[in-house]
Design a protein around this motif. Sequence first.
Motif, PDB file in Angstrom:
ATOM      1  N   ARG A  81       0.903  -1.222  -0.044  1.00  0.00           N
ATOM      2  CA  ARG A  81       0.106   0.101  -0.069  1.00  0.00           C
ATOM      3  C   ARG A  81       0.718   1.394  -0.039  1.00  0.00           C
ATOM      4  NH1 ARG A  81      -5.491  -0.469   1.156  1.00  0.00           N
ATOM      5  NH2 ARG A  81      -6.069  -2.582   1.728  1.00  0.00           N
ATOM      6  N   VAL A  83       1.404   4.306   1.855  1.00  0.00           N
ATOM      7  CA  VAL A  83       1.042   4.897   2.902  1.00  0.00           C
ATOM      8  C   VAL A  83       1.603   6.428   3.407  1.00  0.00           C
ATOM      9  CG1 VAL A  83       0.947   2.525   3.995  1.00  0.00           C
ATOM     10  CG2 VAL A  83       3.188   3.855   4.117  1.00  0.00           C
ATOM     11  N   GLN A  86      -1.486  10.229   5.817  1.00  0.00           N
ATOM     12  CA  GLN A  86      -2.029   9.593   7.196  1.00  0.00           C
ATOM     13  C   GLN A  86      -3.511   9.937   7.153  1.00  0.00           C
ATOM     14  OE1 GLN A  86      -0.290   7.685   9.031  1.00  0.00           O
ATOM     15  NE2 GLN A  86       1.386   7.825   7.801  1.00  0.00           N
ATOM     16  N   ALA A  90      -5.050   3.984   2.978  1.00  0.00           N
ATOM     17  CA  ALA A  90      -3.876   3.728   2.235  1.00  0.00           C
ATOM     18  C   ALA A  90      -4.359   3.065   1.305  1.00  0.00           C
ATOM     19  CB  ALA A  90      -2.651   3.140   3.139  1.00  0.00           C
ATOM     20  N   ARG A 142       4.945  -0.907  10.730  1.00  0.00           N
ATOM     21  CA  ARG A 142       5.132  -0.597   9.331  1.00  0.00           C
ATOM     22  C   ARG A 142       6.314  -1.077   8.919  1.00  0.00           C
ATOM     23  NH1 ARG A 142       4.726   5.552   7.264  1.00  0.00           N
ATOM     24  NH2 ARG A 142       2.587   5.129   7.664  1.00  0.00           N
ATOM     25  N   THR A 144       8.210  -0.774   5.774  1.00  0.00           N
ATOM     26  CA  THR A 144       8.423   0.209   4.720  1.00  0.00           C
ATOM     27  C   THR A 144       9.466  -0.386   3.452  1.00  0.00           C
ATOM     28  OG1 THR A 144       8.473   1.888   6.213  1.00  0.00           O
ATOM     29  CG2 THR A 144       9.207   2.515   3.956  1.00  0.00           C
TER      30      THR A 144
END
Length: 163
Positions: A81, A83, A86, A90, A142, A144
């Motif tokens: 997704r 992201v 915020q 997402a 998360r 990343t």
Amino acid sequence: MRRVAALGVVLILTACAGGQKPPSPPGVPPTPAAPPSSAPTPVAPPPAPPEARPVASLAGTVTYRQRVALTPEAELQVELRDVSRQDVEAPLIAKRVIARPGQVPIAFTLDYDPALIAPGRTYAVSARITDRGQLQFLTDTRVTVLTGGAAATPVEIVVVPVR
């Protein structure tokens, strides 16, 4: 009477087999045949194949720390997704569902369209494991990927039990 009906059927079948129009039944005037066309019948070109989109892949594993086995009914879902924002949900870039994944670590490959990836944005992968229809594990941090100095593949996603 049966002979006449049988003769009519034979005539119709013979005419159809020869590519001719069957005779009209008695009392019905024959319909005129269409004049032969000298122009060839146009043939539509075959449909063009859909344009192949470039595909990139993100590979990794999903694991958890608990010493518990998954059943054969388990299912793993991995998502990529955007992201970056915020304040909105997402947007989904790619998704992979693996039925009967076996035991951890579970390897996955997630194919995505690289045209959907922008250098200035942030992307993350997440995973969830359901077993017999019940959510058992999910990502709580998360992970990343792809941009902003994120680690290259393979990616390791650690999921935690749902309480």
